[in-house]
Every structure is written in structure tokens, then in C-alpha cells.
Design an enzyme around this catalytic site. Structure first.
Site, PDB file in Angstrom:
ATOM      1  N   HIS A 193       0.672  -6.291 -11.740  1.00 45.57           N
ATOM      2  CA  HIS A 193       1.124  -5.846 -13.061  1.00 45.57           C
ATOM      3  C   HIS A 193       0.022  -5.976 -14.101  1.00 45.57           C
ATOM      4  O   HIS A 193      -1.034  -6.587 -13.856  1.00 45.57           O
ATOM      5  CB  HIS A 193       2.356  -6.641 -13.502  1.00 45.57           C
ATOM      6  CG  HIS A 193       2.136  -8.129 -13.649  1.00 45.57           C
ATOM      7  ND1 HIS A 193       1.567  -8.682 -14.775  1.00 45.57           N
ATOM      8  CD2 HIS A 193       2.421  -9.172 -12.810  1.00 45.57           C
ATOM      9  CE1 HIS A 193       1.510  -9.998 -14.644  1.00 45.57           C
ATOM     10  NE2 HIS A 193       2.018 -10.326 -13.457  1.00 45.57           N
ATOM     11  N   CYS A 209       1.427 -13.957  -9.105  1.00 49.95           N
ATOM     12  CA  CYS A 209       1.306 -12.498  -9.174  1.00 49.95           C
ATOM     13  C   CYS A 209      -0.145 -12.087  -9.404  1.00 49.95           C
ATOM     14  O   CYS A 209      -1.018 -12.910  -9.660  1.00 49.95           O
ATOM     15  CB  CYS A 209       2.189 -11.950 -10.290  1.00 49.95           C
ATOM     16  SG  CYS A 209       3.959 -12.052  -9.940  1.00 49.95           S
TER      17      CYS A 209
END
Length: 322
Positions: A193, A209
Site C-alpha cells: 500500500h 505490510c
């Protein structure tokens, strides 16, 4: 000792580069079969106001990449006129050149678009200490523009302990830590992301992440389809061939939790070489140079060997790595 910066490194005026406008993804033609190296090292002349964080953002590099390539230079005030190395030469990660390949040890993602003879590469923020990003093979399962963020209970508890009470849902927008786009992965709880904090790309800053600069994740959004394979590895030592010469690129090893790893570097380098079956039995290796490359951990490919035929001859002193 061989030069850390190849003879053909380009010395570029920072002002001239900036005049060309913002830099987008690092895109390179794929090398021919049997070749493994893309790009070339560059140097730029710093202006008074430049910092490594600014330069990293401008040239699609990570903060720790800049630190490693410029030992002894003040990251926050390099100083006007200082020559800054941009480590924009890479050995491609081992294994198939397809889909997305993430190498945790170099804080970098490679993308091989299907049917095109090119590769894109982007810096990443990865899992910080105690929240290590996984080594795995998975796929892109979803693509979501303008995502909302639902903080998991563990993250809410961590923030609450510091007096920062997170909402149950953070709406899309400039305060959303997922940035303008996210890729869902087949690993529950893990995403690729954007970010609302550009500082931290190319570092261990996330809860596992993979964070990208926002312009990079939006470029990926236009290129990467759902179903794309994602191969995640942690390879601090990469061997590659270019122009008949063999190169080694060394990064600081990470352990499974994302911390710098105290490993037997001798064994780790040999194991990385043995994975290259096309090289392992046909090299004349300069072990002194290998030792220097591993000690430097500057992330730049350095010539360490030439192929031999027909029989391998190992030259130089026995390898003893500290």
C-alpha cells in the site's frame, strides 16, 4: 581492491536532473539471458537544502539505501557541493523473472509485467522489529483505490499504550496510513500500500505490510492485475553476471523478526552462491574482494570473479568474514 562505483557511473548535475521533473518508477529493459544486472550507479551534487530523505524520494530510492551507499556523509545536511551516490544499479533477485518479487533484505520490490521485456523496481518500507514481514509466495487478491483503514486490535493497543487512541475506522484521505491505494495479498493481514508518511520508505517501519511512495503505488495500480504472483524473499547476498564478469551485491541480513541478523556470513555467502548452479562450479573468485563487499554492505554490485573454463580455479586467500 576494485572500485565500489563502476567506471561508467554517471556524474550528473542535481539541478539538471531536477529540471527534468519528478522521477517516476525506475524502469529498465530486461537484460538478455545469462545476464542479471540492470541500471547504473549515478552521482549527484547536493544543494545546501538537500537531505537523503528528499533525494531518496526524488530518485525512487529508500532511505537506508542512501545511507549505505554514502558512508560518512551527514544524511540530514550533506552540504552544498557534496557528491552523493545514487545506488541505482541492481542485481536482479534469484528465481523466475515474473510477477512481483520482494527482497526484504534490500527493502525493494521488482515487478516483471507479463509480455513485456522490462522490469520496474521500487523501494519499500517493511515490517519493523517485532513485526517482521513474512517470507512466502502468494498472489495479489484485490486492488482497492482510496482505501479505509480498520486498525487491528494489536495496533490499537500499541497506540493506546502511548496515549494515542485510534478510531475503529480511518477514512480515506491524507491522514490514512494506507495512502491512496492498496493491494490485498493472499496472506491474511498483509498488504502492499501507499503511505501518508513518505519518510520510512526503505526502512523497517510497518507492522509487517509493504509501504510504497504514493506515486509508486499508483503506478503499480495501473500495471499489476489481480492474480499476479508475489514472491517474498530475504536474500542479503545476490550474485549476478554482466558482460562476462560476476558481481556480488551485499545488504545487511535481517532475521525473521526484521532485526539485523547476526549470522555466519561465510556460510550465508556460500549458500547464496550455491543457489546459482550456473556459477558455483565455474568461477575464479577473488575472496579478498568478497570479504570487502560483505563488510561494506553498501548494496551496490561489485565485480568479484570471472568465469573459468574448463575447470574451476579458486584464487586468493581463504574467505574469513567478520
Amino acid at each position: 581492491m576494485l572500485s565500489r562505483i563502476p567506471a561508467f557511473a554517471r556524474c550528473l548535475s542535481l539541478a539538471a536532473l531536477c529540471a527534468a521533473g519528478p522521477v517516476s518508477a525506475l524502469e529498465f529493459p530486461l537484460p538478455p539471458p545469462g545476464e542479471d544486472i540492470i541500471g547504473q550507479v549515478q552521482t549527484v551534487t547536493a544543494r545546501y537544502e538537500d537531505t537523503f530523505a528528499d533525494l531518496a524520494t526524488r530518485y525512487d530510492l529508500g532511505y537506508l539505501e542512501m545511507i549505505a551507499a554514502n558512508p560518512g556523509v551527514d544524511a540530514w545536511l550533506p552540504g552544498a557541493g557534496t557528491q552523493i551516490v545514487l545506488p541505482t544499479r541492481f542485481i536482479l533477485p534469484p528465481g523466475p523473472r515474473e510477477g512481483i518479487v520482494i527482497n526484504l533484505a534490500e527493502y525493494r520490490l521488482y515487478y516483471y509485467p507479463k509480455g513485456r521485456n522490462v522490469v520496474y523496481t521500487f523501494p519499500l518500507g517493511i515490517g519493523r522489529e517485532g513485526w517482521g514481514s513474512p517470507v512466502s509466495t502468494t498472489k495479489v487478491t484485490a486492488k482497492t483505490p482510496n482505501p479505509t483503514w480498520t486498525p487491528p486490535a494489536s495496533v490499537k493497543a500499541e497506540h493506546a499504550a502511548d496515549g494515542d487512541i485510534l478510531p475503529n475506522v480511518v477514512p480515506a484521505g491524507p491522514d490514512n496510513p494506507l495512502g491512496p491505494f492498496k493491494f490485498g495479498l493472499g496472506l491474511p493481514g498483509y498488504l502492499i500500500h501507499g503511505s501518508n508518511k513518505k519518510f520510512g520508505i526503505g526502512m523497517r517501519t510497518s507492522h509487517g505490510c509493504f509501504r510504497m511512495y504514493n506515486n509508486n503505488v499508483l503506478e503499480m495500480a495501473d500495471m499489476v492485475p489481480v492474480g499476479t504472483t508475489v514472491r517474498i524473499m530475504s536474500e542479503p547476498y545476490k550474485f549476478g553476471v554482466s558482460g562476462g564478469k560476476v558481481y556480488l551485491e551485499a545488504h545487511t541480513p535481517l532475521d525473521e523478526s526484521g532485526k539485523p541478523s547476526v549470522v555466519d556470513k561465510h556460510t550465508a555467502v556460500i549458500n547464496a552462491l550455491l543457489k546459482r548452479e550456473d556459477l558455483a562450479n565455474s568461477l575464479r573468485i577473488n575472496w579478498d574482494e568478497v570479504r570487502d563487499v560483505v563488510a561494506a554492505e553498501d548494496g551496490m554490485p561489485v565485480e568479484i570473479a570471472v568465469p573459468t573454463t574448463p575447470a574451476p580455479v579458486v584464487g586468493g586467500a581463504p574467505m574469513t568474514l567478520q
